[in-house]
Design a protein around this motif. Sequence first.
Motif, PDB file in Angstrom:
ATOM      1  N   ASN A   1      47.205  39.160  41.181  1.00 22.11           N
ATOM      2  CA  ASN A   1      46.171  39.645  41.784  1.00 22.11           C
ATOM      3  C   ASN A   1      44.960  38.874  42.563  1.00 22.11           C
TER       4      ASN A   1
ATOM      5  N   GLN B   1      47.637  38.899  36.863  1.00 22.76           N
ATOM      6  CA  GLN B   1      46.339  38.364  37.229  1.00 22.76           C
ATOM      7  C   GLN B   1      46.688  37.281  38.131  1.00 22.76           C
ATOM      8  N   GLU B   2      47.433  36.797  38.298  1.00 22.33           N
ATOM      9  CA  GLU B   2      47.352  35.698  39.456  1.00 22.33           C
ATOM     10  C   GLU B   2      47.735  36.114  40.618  1.00 22.33           C
TER      11      GLU B   2
ATOM     12  N   CYS C   1      54.524  39.781  26.980  1.00 22.42           N
ATOM     13  CA  CYS C   1      53.376  40.301  27.717  1.00 22.42           C
ATOM     14  C   CYS C   1      52.530  39.733  27.926  1.00 22.42           C
ATOM     15  N   HIS C   2      51.949  38.815  27.216  1.00 23.17           N
ATOM     16  CA  HIS C   2      51.039  37.993  27.602  1.00 23.17           C
ATOM     17  C   HIS C   2      51.411  37.104  28.755  1.00 23.17           C
ATOM     18  N   GLU C   3      52.571  36.551  28.793  1.00 23.80           N
ATOM     19  CA  GLU C   3      52.954  35.941  30.036  1.00 23.80           C
ATOM     20  C   GLU C   3      53.089  36.788  31.422  1.00 23.80           C
ATOM     21  N   LYS C   4      53.353  38.013  31.021  1.00 24.44           N
ATOM     22  CA  LYS C   4      53.509  38.915  32.167  1.00 24.44           C
ATOM     23  C   LYS C   4      52.057  39.181  32.902  1.00 24.44           C
ATOM     24  N   TRP C   5      51.122  39.335  31.690  1.00 28.80           N
ATOM     25  CA  TRP C   5      49.815  39.948  32.185  1.00 28.80           C
ATOM     26  C   TRP C   5      49.221  38.848  32.805  1.00 28.80           C
ATOM     27  N   ASN C   6      49.561  37.419  32.406  1.00 26.86           N
ATOM     28  CA  ASN C   6      48.927  36.300  33.208  1.00 26.86           C
ATOM     29  C   ASN C   6      49.424  36.207  34.724  1.00 26.86           C
ATOM     30  N   GLU C   7      50.862  36.489  34.772  1.00 24.97           N
ATOM     31  CA  GLU C   7      51.383  36.364  36.002  1.00 24.97           C
ATOM     32  C   GLU C   7      50.668  37.747  36.923  1.00 24.97           C
TER      33      GLU C   7
END
Length: 286
Positions: A189, A186-187, A178-184
């Motif tokens: 965005n 954000q990127e 989830c953390h990894e996807k969230w960062n993706e």
Amino acid sequence: MSKSMDGLAEKLFGSSLLHMLKSLFRILSVGPIPNHIAFILDGNRRYAKKQNMAVSNGYRAGFMAVMSMLKYCYVLGVKYMTIYAFSIDNFKRRPEEVQYLMDLMLEKIEGLLHKESVVNQYGVRVHFVGNLKLLSEPVRVAAEKAMEATANNTNSTLLICVAYSSTDEIVHAVQASCHEKWNEIQELNANQLQNVEITKEIQELNQIIKLVDIERHMYMRLAPDPDMLIRTSGETRLSNFLLWQTTSCLLYSPKVLFPEIGLRHLIWAVLHFQRQYPHLEKKKQL
Ligand SMILES: CC(C)=CCC/C(C)=C/CC/C(C)=C/COP(=O)(O)OP(=O)(O)O
């Protein structure tokens, strides 16, 4: 067995024992050999009680049995061996027992670094698996050193599960995905997406995170799933061990306390695997 491995095994086992092992190996290798065997080391305290000795000596005897299994697995051609050395629940045992196990762990992990240790003589890569930050600093540092020192060994791999539980591993892997996807997201965005699209992406997160993403974050990612799980002392519970990785694994449960496990038990286990193999393969294809 190759010629160089022959020499090595001769040094480790002595020539008559090696001869016997080679004959057994030849017979067994007519059938399939498990690529990965996992062990639940059950019965060390009961062994100590049976032998009228301190619990600590039961654990020491258990460690010696781990080393024997590692040698036999190596000679049989088993590429991965995993042991459940200390579960997260084991931290709830009496403080002096936890302390003893941690001291033993430290002593034995440091021993693995010696040139003449079994892992160095056999070229075994050692990997510690679990929530390592729950360990005391000296044990964690020793574990990290052992992983680093054996990282280039390629003959076989020993995975030592410490401060491990399967549910903890799964939660960790899902959170990391989830953390990894969230960062993706954000990127994305930052580069191109509007906020409204981000909301949509988050709503669809359950479709975005795939099985492979979770598996990439498993502590056990270094090894293929085990083909066989051996739990000594006749127990057939999984006790929160490798739940994700044992969907097609064969469970074998010899009625022997872990420190008493020997070559004959391993041979029976492999013969059991060979008898079940066609059935296991058929199930995998369904
Ligand atoms: C460095 C290294 C790899 C060390 C491994 C040492 C070792 C043998 C650990 C076993 C630990 C353990 C908590 C076993 C569980 O059952 P139990 O033995 O308490 O079982 P019982 O109460 O059912 O007899």
